[in-house]
Motif scaffolding. Structure first.
Motif, PDB file in Angstrom:
ATOM      1  N   ILE A   1       4.243   8.285  -2.662  1.00  0.00           N
ATOM      2  CA  ILE A   1       5.475   8.996  -2.531  1.00  0.00           C
ATOM      3  C   ILE A   1       5.908   9.556  -3.828  1.00  0.00           C
TER       4      ILE A   1
ATOM      5  N   SER B   1      -5.759   7.467  -4.062  1.00  0.00           N
ATOM      6  CA  SER B   1      -4.989   7.402  -2.840  1.00  0.00           C
ATOM      7  C   SER B   1      -5.535   6.954  -1.585  1.00  0.00           C
TER       8      SER B   1
ATOM      9  N   LYS C   1      10.942   3.422   2.504  1.00  0.00           N
ATOM     10  CA  LYS C   1       9.560   3.796   3.132  1.00  0.00           C
ATOM     11  C   LYS C   1       8.461   2.369   2.651  1.00  0.00           C
TER      12      LYS C   1
ATOM     13  N   LYS D   1       0.831  -1.101   0.100  1.00  0.00           N
ATOM     14  CA  LYS D   1       0.045  -0.063   0.102  1.00  0.00           C
ATOM     15  C   LYS D   1       0.748   1.384  -0.134  1.00  0.00           C
ATOM     16  N   THR D   2       2.096   1.125  -0.742  1.00  0.00           N
ATOM     17  CA  THR D   2       3.122   2.189  -0.742  1.00  0.00           C
ATOM     18  C   THR D   2       3.535   2.200  -2.114  1.00  0.00           C
TER      19      THR D   2
ATOM     20  N   ILE E   1      -3.597   4.445   0.340  1.00  0.00           N
ATOM     21  CA  ILE E   1      -2.408   4.389  -0.220  1.00  0.00           C
ATOM     22  C   ILE E   1      -1.652   5.277   0.081  1.00  0.00           C
ATOM     23  N   THR E   2      -0.277   4.993   0.451  1.00  0.00           N
ATOM     24  CA  THR E   2       0.490   6.246   0.510  1.00  0.00           C
ATOM     25  C   THR E   2       1.412   6.132  -1.113  1.00  0.00           C
TER      26      THR E   2
ATOM     27  N   SER F   1      -4.177  11.495  -8.323  1.00  0.00           N
ATOM     28  CA  SER F   1      -3.563  11.052  -7.305  1.00  0.00           C
ATOM     29  C   SER F   1      -4.660  11.109  -6.376  1.00  0.00           C
TER      30      SER F   1
END
Length: 259
Positions: free
Chosen positions: A139, A133, A174, A109-110, A136-137, A129
């Motif tokens: 980056i 999102s 991350k 989930k990143t 969800i993360t 986005s």
């Protein structure tokens, strides 16, 4: 209409990654490719400058009789395609970072998005986005400095590798398990990216999806080419040699255009 070419433009050589997918899927289609390398990178320009350059590129391609235009540049798509679609009477295919498949398939989930400043700060990217999102993360990482190096053909250089490590290692730390390439130049860096992220991260670019969408729109508008022998014209307003470097496997020629 089927005899008319597909027009493709990008801020430089990166859109050839899109052209290759289109040519592979639609081998009978004539194409005209415009590399606006003299103004690369678009990602560092203002939204108005990007719009004006996109208008200029579009009008050149329409002047060549193009039946459909592929905006093979994430930054130009996110900043200009709405205006282009409202203004000109041909279909436009745009390119956005493929956040949706990454978000839907991510286990950690990143996900990471490597893109230009012009794409990451655009209203369209922000809307997309936000849409995907939830839970969800995402980056976001600006790939500053990568486009000029790719334009210069320094794909496997230590400078590129150092920048990629600088950008990607913190994203991996991350927990990123999907990396979305938000610039059409970046697929040329996939071998180097894979060395850094290994098999822990899936890489997504938009080339194949854009080719499929182009095919769908051509069929929808009854503009698809018949079984003709295709021809391809490539123009660069900076260096024909730089553009030709990315096309050595194809029997095509590149023309310098004072544009």
């Amino acid at each position: 209409m089927s005899l008319q070419p597909i027009g493709i433009f990008d801020s430089g050589v990166g859109g050839t990654s899109i052209w290759k997918e289109i040519h592979k899927l639609l081998p009978n289609e004539h194409t005209i490719y415009l590399a606006d390398s003299a103004n690369a990178p678009y990602g560092e320009k203002s939204a108005d400058d990007i719009l004006q350059l996109s208008i200029k590129n579009t009008e050149f391609l329409l002047g060549q009789g193009c039946k459909l235009i592929v905006v093979a540049c994430n930054t130009a798509t996110t900043n200009a395609i709405a205006y282009l679609r409202e203004t000109y009477d041909v279909p436009f295919i745009g390119i956005e970072p493929a956040i949706k498949p990454a978000a839907l398939n991510s286990i950690s989930k990143t996900i990471g998005v490597l893109a230009t400043k012009g794409t990451l700060t655009s209203a369209l990217f922000n809307t997309t986005s936000k849409k995907y999102s939830e839970g969800i993360t995402i980056i976001e990482q600006e790939g500053e400095g990568l486009v000029p190096l790719i334009e210069a053909g320094k794909i496997e250089s230590s400078e590129v590798k150092n920048l990629l490590e600088q950008y990607l290692n913190p994203m991996m730390a991350k927990g990123m398990d999907y990396l979305v390439l938000g610039c059409t130049h970046y697929p040329y860096l996939i071998p180097l990216i894979k060395e850094i992220v290994t098999d822990k991260v899936a890489i997504i670019d938009s080339g194949e999806a854009v080719a499929k969408q182009t095919k769908s729109i051509l069929e929808q508008h009854k503009m698809a080419a018949n079984k003709q022998k295709s021809s391809h014209q490539f123009y660069s307003n900076k260096s024909a040699e730089e553009l030709n470097y990315f096309l050595t496997a194809y029997e095509v020629s590149v023309t310098y255009l004072d544009f």
